[in-house]
Each structure stands twice: as C-alpha cells, then as structure tokens.
Design a protein around this motif. Structure first.
Motif, PDB file in Angstrom:
ATOM      1  N   GLU A   1      11.330  18.473  72.006  1.00 44.58           N
ATOM      2  CA  GLU A   1      10.680  17.356  71.318  1.00 44.58           C
ATOM      3  C   GLU A   1      11.278  17.239  69.917  1.00 44.58           C
ATOM      4  N   HIS A   2      11.821  16.086  69.607  1.00 43.82           N
ATOM      5  CA  HIS A   2      12.436  15.914  68.290  1.00 43.82           C
ATOM      6  C   HIS A   2      11.423  15.516  67.224  1.00 43.82           C
ATOM      7  N   ASN A   3      10.278  15.031  67.671  1.00 43.00           N
ATOM      8  CA  ASN A   3       9.252  14.627  66.709  1.00 43.00           C
ATOM      9  C   ASN A   3       8.321  15.809  66.441  1.00 43.00           C
ATOM     10  N   LEU A   4       8.410  16.357  65.234  1.00 48.10           N
ATOM     11  CA  LEU A   4       7.659  17.573  64.916  1.00 48.10           C
ATOM     12  C   LEU A   4       6.151  17.360  65.048  1.00 48.10           C
ATOM     13  N   GLU A   5       5.673  16.204  64.612  1.00 47.87           N
ATOM     14  CA  GLU A   5       4.229  15.933  64.682  1.00 47.87           C
ATOM     15  C   GLU A   5       3.747  15.997  66.132  1.00 47.87           C
ATOM     16  N   LYS A   6       4.525  15.403  67.026  1.00 51.42           N
ATOM     17  CA  LYS A   6       4.140  15.433  68.451  1.00 51.42           C
ATOM     18  C   LYS A   6       4.173  16.862  68.981  1.00 51.42           C
ATOM     19  N   ALA A   7       5.211  17.593  68.607  1.00 52.51           N
ATOM     20  CA  ALA A   7       5.376  18.949  69.129  1.00 52.51           C
ATOM     21  C   ALA A   7       4.234  19.867  68.671  1.00 52.51           C
ATOM     22  N   LEU A   8       3.676  19.581  67.493  1.00 53.95           N
ATOM     23  CA  LEU A   8       2.646  20.464  66.938  1.00 53.95           C
ATOM     24  C   LEU A   8       1.260  20.261  67.554  1.00 53.95           C
ATOM     25  N   GLN A   9       1.061  19.123  68.212  1.00 50.38           N
ATOM     26  CA  GLN A   9      -0.261  18.830  68.757  1.00 50.38           C
ATOM     27  C   GLN A   9      -0.727  19.976  69.664  1.00 50.38           C
ATOM     28  N   ASN A  10      -1.893  20.540  69.338  1.00 51.85           N
ATOM     29  CA  ASN A  10      -2.530  21.558  70.170  1.00 51.85           C
ATOM     30  C   ASN A  10      -1.716  22.837  70.356  1.00 51.85           C
ATOM     31  N   ALA A  11      -0.808  23.111  69.433  1.00 51.11           N
ATOM     32  CA  ALA A  11       0.006  24.325  69.582  1.00 51.11           C
ATOM     33  C   ALA A  11      -0.826  25.566  69.263  1.00 51.11           C
ATOM     34  N   ASP A  12      -0.570  26.670  69.988  1.00 51.19           N
ATOM     35  CA  ASP A  12      -1.221  27.955  69.705  1.00 51.19           C
ATOM     36  C   ASP A  12      -0.425  28.728  68.665  1.00 51.19           C
ATOM     37  N   VAL A  13       0.902  28.609  68.778  1.00 51.26           N
ATOM     38  CA  VAL A  13       1.795  29.350  67.878  1.00 51.26           C
ATOM     39  C   VAL A  13       2.840  28.375  67.346  1.00 51.26           C
ATOM     40  N   VAL A  14       3.062  28.444  66.043  1.00 50.20           N
ATOM     41  CA  VAL A  14       4.109  27.629  65.435  1.00 50.20           C
ATOM     42  C   VAL A  14       5.103  28.588  64.814  1.00 50.20           C
ATOM     43  N   ILE A  15       6.343  28.550  65.291  1.00 46.88           N
ATOM     44  CA  ILE A  15       7.338  29.475  64.729  1.00 46.88           C
ATOM     45  C   ILE A  15       8.522  28.704  64.164  1.00 46.88           C
ATOM     46  N   GLY A  16       8.817  28.994  62.923  1.00 43.89           N
ATOM     47  CA  GLY A  16       9.961  28.352  62.286  1.00 43.89           C
ATOM     48  C   GLY A  16      11.144  29.300  62.252  1.00 43.89           C
ATOM     49  N   LEU A  17      12.292  28.762  61.889  1.00 45.33           N
ATOM     50  CA  LEU A  17      13.482  29.600  61.749  1.00 45.33           C
ATOM     51  C   LEU A  17      14.144  29.288  60.421  1.00 45.33           C
ATOM     52  N   ARG A  18      14.858  30.265  59.905  1.00 51.99           N
ATOM     53  CA  ARG A  18      15.553  30.040  58.638  1.00 51.99           C
ATOM     54  C   ARG A  18      16.662  29.010  58.823  1.00 51.99           C
ATOM     55  N   LEU A  19      16.681  28.046  57.934  1.00 48.89           N
ATOM     56  CA  LEU A  19      17.774  27.073  57.964  1.00 48.89           C
ATOM     57  C   LEU A  19      19.005  27.735  57.371  1.00 48.89           C
ATOM     58  N   GLN A  20      20.024  27.807  58.173  1.00 45.85           N
ATOM     59  CA  GLN A  20      21.244  28.444  57.673  1.00 45.85           C
ATOM     60  C   GLN A  20      22.027  27.428  56.864  1.00 45.85           C
ATOM     61  N   LYS A  21      21.839  27.490  55.557  1.00 40.58           N
ATOM     62  CA  LYS A  21      22.396  26.447  54.689  1.00 40.58           C
ATOM     63  C   LYS A  21      23.914  26.346  54.815  1.00 40.58           C
ATOM     64  N   GLU A  22      24.544  27.482  55.078  1.00 45.31           N
ATOM     65  CA  GLU A  22      26.005  27.451  55.172  1.00 45.31           C
ATOM     66  C   GLU A  22      26.485  26.580  56.337  1.00 45.31           C
ATOM     67  N   ARG A  23      25.601  26.380  57.324  1.00 48.87           N
ATOM     68  CA  ARG A  23      26.002  25.580  58.491  1.00 48.87           C
ATOM     69  C   ARG A  23      25.888  24.087  58.214  1.00 48.87           C
ATOM     70  N   MET A  24      25.253  23.748  57.118  1.00 52.93           N
ATOM     71  CA  MET A  24      25.065  22.330  56.834  1.00 52.93           C
ATOM     72  C   MET A  24      26.388  21.616  56.600  1.00 52.93           C
TER      73      MET A  24
END
Lengths: 422, 132
Positions: free
Chosen positions: B22-45
């Motif tokens: 799901e590319h839309n974060l708001e949609k993906a978050l609906q009713n989630a039990d666990v939300v896990i983020g990852l470090r943005l690897q700035k060097e890859r930008m």
C-alpha cells in the motif's frame, strides 16, 4: 443566474454528432443541453445558428514565463489561447526558474489569474531542475496544483531514474508526461528521409521515437505507472502505442496539431518555421497520426506551442530553434482538418476537449449536466487568412502565413463567465 | 490509475511473496496492530529513490496524527537509529506506544548471541549444558 445559449448547433464530445438546440448553465456549471430549456432563463444569448463546443483543453504548451518574458508571457499566450477557444491550458515546466518548487507554481497561477482568465494548469518538473537525475518533489508540487509531471524537452537518459520516477509517481497516483525521444538518435534537425538527404540536413530517424517508446512502454508495464506520451510523430510510434493499449498498459498519447498538417516536404525550402521537435515526418506518418486521432489510439491533440523571438528563426535551418507558435491557429486548424479529412469534426473536438480531460481526470471539456460551463461559440463559416501581424502570441513563428481558414471563436465562457475577446 | 490487475501483479515481486503493498500510508495504518518504521538511508537518496527528505516526511513520516489511525493499543517499532523528523516524529519515537528502546535492547542481545555462535561458542555452550 441561469443563462441560455439558444438557437445554436452544438458538439457534445460524448456523441459523434452535431445537435441543434440550446445550452443552459447556472452557477458555473452546465444545467441543460438539448432542443429546449427546461427552465426559464434570466439571460438568453442568441447564437444565431452558430456552433457551440466545449472549451478546448491544450495539454502541452510553453508559456515562457517566468524567465523568458522576452519570448512570451503568460498574459500574451493565454490571450492567444483564449482566441482559439482554449479554456484550459497545461503549461510546460521548462521556465527559468524551472517549475520544480511550489513557489513557481504559485507564481504561474497568480500570473494566470491576472491574465486572460482561462484555466492554466502547471505541469511540474519530473526531476529537480530537469536534471534527469534527482526525482522532483512530485507530491509537494501536486499539492500546490500541478496537474502532471514532465521533464519538458529534456529526455531522462538514465533508465534507472526513469524507472524510479515511474514507481514514485504511481505510488501517489500521479501522471507523467513524456515526449518519447532517444537523445542520441534525436541529434539532428529534420526527419530522416528524402528531403533531409537531398538538403544535407542532419537527420532524425523515426527510430528516435520508437526506440524511446519501446523502452518507456516496457518500464510502464513493469511499474504500472500512468504515462501520457506527448507529441507522437511517426507511423510506427502510433502502432506501438496502439499495441501497448491493447496490452492494457496504463498509457495515453497526444499529437501536436502541426504534425497533422505538415510533413518533411514543408522543410524542403529550408523554411526554419518548419523546424520542429520532433520533426515533421513523411506523408505516411502524417496519415498514420490522423488515423490514430480518428480511432482514438491518440487520445488528445495538443498545441505543442513554442513561441520564439523572430531572430531565432532567421538563422540557417540547422541553427534555428525548433518549434512553432501554435496557439493562434489551433482552433482554425481543427476545423480545417474536419473539412479536409475523413475525420469527423465532433471527433476532432473531442480529441481537444474530452480526450485530454479523460487523460488528466479533469471535469471540464464536456457538455454534460454538471460539467463546468467552459463553452465556446464558434463562427465556422467566416473566411479569413492567417497573418503573422494579427497573431496574439508574442511569438510570430507560425508556418501558416497566408493559409485560409473558416473558423473563429466568437464568444468564450469560463465557468459560466463570459471572457471578452480583446 | 486504471491499470489492469494482470499488469499490477506482474510488476510487483513483493506481492508475489504474499505481502500486500500500500503506497498510501494513511490507508495502510488503518486498524494496524503494529507499526514498524525503518531508517531512511540518506546516502541512497542520490540514486533517485526519493525526491527530498522534506517530501518524504510529509508523505511517509510517522507522525502522531498518523499513528492515531492505527488501533489504540498499537505498538510503534523501529530498529534504530532513527532519523527524527524524517521517517518518525520525535513525539512518536518517545511516546507511550513506542517500544523502540526495548526493541533496540533486544536487538543488541540478539546480535551478541549471533556473533557468539558464529565464533564457535555454540559447541562450548552445548557441551557445558550437557555436562551440567
């Protein structure tokens, strides 16, 4: 206030016919079309039997402002568009500064508001500074009002960047506009054919378009991106787009209106006014483009407007700058094509109204009840000759000097408000 | 916008692995039990993966308002180190739903165990557990 345009013929792009009757609108939207108005109007405009069409939508034009005001301004070019019945215009990001940040989008919108009164929809830069390397801030620009994203006349050569761009835009449901041109094969000034061979002009083969198209279509297939291919020029290009559509790949396409009239033969006198990008190609290419317009493989007809100052076209053909000033002749050419080809006029009007509206999810460009009341009353029986001196565009680089036309916009309405033609 | 399901399916290997994307974060978050983020690897930008940090945060940054879309007792995870103001808001990283510090602590113990095993300590520990 309820206004009625009575005693008119009208073209509804959703049908292939010319109907007679009246068109009513109120509160900026169309309320009725048909033989008679269901409600008593406060104001009636007798069209005198003239033709009413939806306001045209030009999905690719260069306005030159900000940065190149000596070539053209938003005010001058939108006035030229208005006189061609164009009520919505999508402008290219290749200005200075480039349209890659919200401040520039804001500036264009403000200048447009102060201009002729037509709707100007900026196209945002697909890459920062159109450098072809760093993705543009597509979502930020979309929030500011950009309708789609393009690298303008600068091809993105790095296929990894193209792929990332497609993935990124599809994630947000945003549309890309790409002119398919291989940068190395496009290193020329005229179509690779008999005329360029005879004249010794550096040639651009049709493969410049088809090689790029093939690559782009494959990337669309892989990424699911929504891409609008702009300014097709070749027979084979139309075939590739047709096949991709049959394969359910998410693409649309347009053609510049000049490419439906002019061919490589028009460059045979070294006429720099016919130096364009992509180049005017062979007669068979022109016929295929017309067939593409008729069948709907080509969804839209754009102006590909490129105003230049006179000096830019006084140089020898290879050194002159490519492009034509196309807004002043846009409406007249559509009607001329309707008269001189097998393509029905309602189809042509649809390709310059509902067609681009469908490509870019716009509500206008239709005569449906509830659609924005962007309307043009056209006198399609007046004879006039094209004259550079009467062009409203600041760029006088039109190849149609002396051509005879029969159609002119007489009255234009945007969201139900009449805009004076000055 | 109107691509056919067959095209979509073909072009997304992650979906073929069984995950939904799901590319839309708001949609993906609906009713989630666990939300896990990852470090943005700035060097890859630099390799055209992202437009800018600013746009990334506005599109995908884990803010309090977004976390509120998940279940009320949802937990917020992140392996660390975090880029505050890029992929996660400070108030979320330090907030009551965050178990980031516990996760990182657990991550250290796990890494220590893996390194220890990789250096051959597994046999020693097995032997000592048998003899005892």
């Amino acid at each position: 206030m309820h206004t009625l345009i009575s005693n008119c013929r009208f073209i509804d792009p959703s049908s292939d016919t010319i109907s007679t009757g009246s068109i009513g609108f109120s509160g900026g939207v169309i309320t009725s079309t048909g033989p008679a108005s269901p409600q008593q109007p406060d104001n009636t405009i007798d069209a005198g039997g003239k033709l009413v069409i939806p306001g045209l939508i030009d999905c690719f034009a260069r306005l030159r402002e900000p940065g190149f005001e000596k070539l053209a301004t938003i005010s001058s070019e939108t006035n030229a568009a208005l006189h061609s019945g164009i009520t919505t215009l999508m402008c290219s990001p290749d200005t200075d500064p480039i349209t890659d940040e919200p401040a520039i989008v804001e500036l264009i919108k403000r200048r447009a508001l102060a201009g002729s009164g037509i709707k100007v929809l900026p196209i945002g830069a697909a890459t920062m500074g159109q450098n072809g390397e760093q993705l543009g801030e597509l979502r930020t620009l979309a929030d500011s009002g950009c309708i789609a994203f393009s690298n303008g006349d600068y091809p993105i050569t790095n296929t990894q960047v193209l792929r990332r761009l497609m993935e990124y835009s599809s994630g947000f449901g945003l549309k890309l506009i790409i002119a398919p041109q291989d940068p190395w094969l496009s290193d020329g000034v005229a179509h690779e054919g008999t005329v360029s061979t005879r004249l010794g002009l550096r040639a651009i083969p049709a493969a410049a378009e088809t090689v790029a198209l093939s690559q782009l279509i494959e990337l669309c297939y892989q990424t699911g991106a929504s891409v609008h291919f702009s300014r097709l020029s070749s027979h084979r290009g139309v075939q590739l787009v047709s096949q991709a559509k049959k394969d359910n790949i998410n693409i649309t396409a347009d053609v510049g209106i000049d490419h439906l009239f002019l061919t490589e033969m028009d460059t045979s006198e070294f006429d720099s006014l016919c130096h364009t990008s992509p180049p005017f190609r062979a007669r068979s290419d022109l016929e295929a483009l017309r067939e593409g317009v008729a069948s709907g493989v080509i969804d839209a007809i754009c102006s590909n407007h490129a105003p230049h100052e006179t000096d830019s076209k006084l140089a020898p053909f290879p050194e002159s700058l490519p492009g034509t000033s196309a807004l002043d002749s846009f409406l007249a050419l559509l009607f001329k094509l309707g008269n001189e080809s097998d393509i029905a006029l309602p189809t042509l009007i649809a390709r310059a109204s509902a067609g681009p509206a469908d490509c870019f999810d716009l509500p206008q460009g239709r005569l449906n009840t509830g659609s924005p009341a962007d309307l043009v009353i056209v006198d399609d029986e007046c004879d006039w000759d094209f004259d550079h001196q009467h062009m409203r565009s600041q760029g006088k680089n039109s190849p149609y000097q002396g051509w005879s036309f029969q159609a002119k916009a007489k009255q234009v309405f945007v969201d139900g408000n009449e805009i004076a033609l000055t | 916008m109107k691509s056919s399901p067959s095209v979509q399916k073909h072009c997304c290997p992650i979906r073929e692995l069984g995950a939904s994307v799901e590319h839309n974060l708001e949609k993906a978050l609906q009713n989630a039990d666990v939300v896990i983020g990852l470090r943005l690897q700035k060097e890859r930008m630099r390799s055209a993966l992202l437009s800018s940090e600013d746009e990334y945060y506005r599109s995908y940054g884990l803010t309090q308002a977004r976390v509120a879309l998940a279940k009320p007792d949802a937990i917020v995870m992140h392996p660390g180190p975090t880029n505050r103001g890029v992929e996660i808001e400070s108030s979320v990283a330090d907030g009551p739903q965050s178990i980031i510090l516990e996760q990182v602590t657990g991550g250290i113990a796990t890494r220590m165990a893996i390194m220890s095993i990789a250096m051959g300590n597994v046999e020693k520990s097995l032997v000592s557990s048998r003899t005892s």
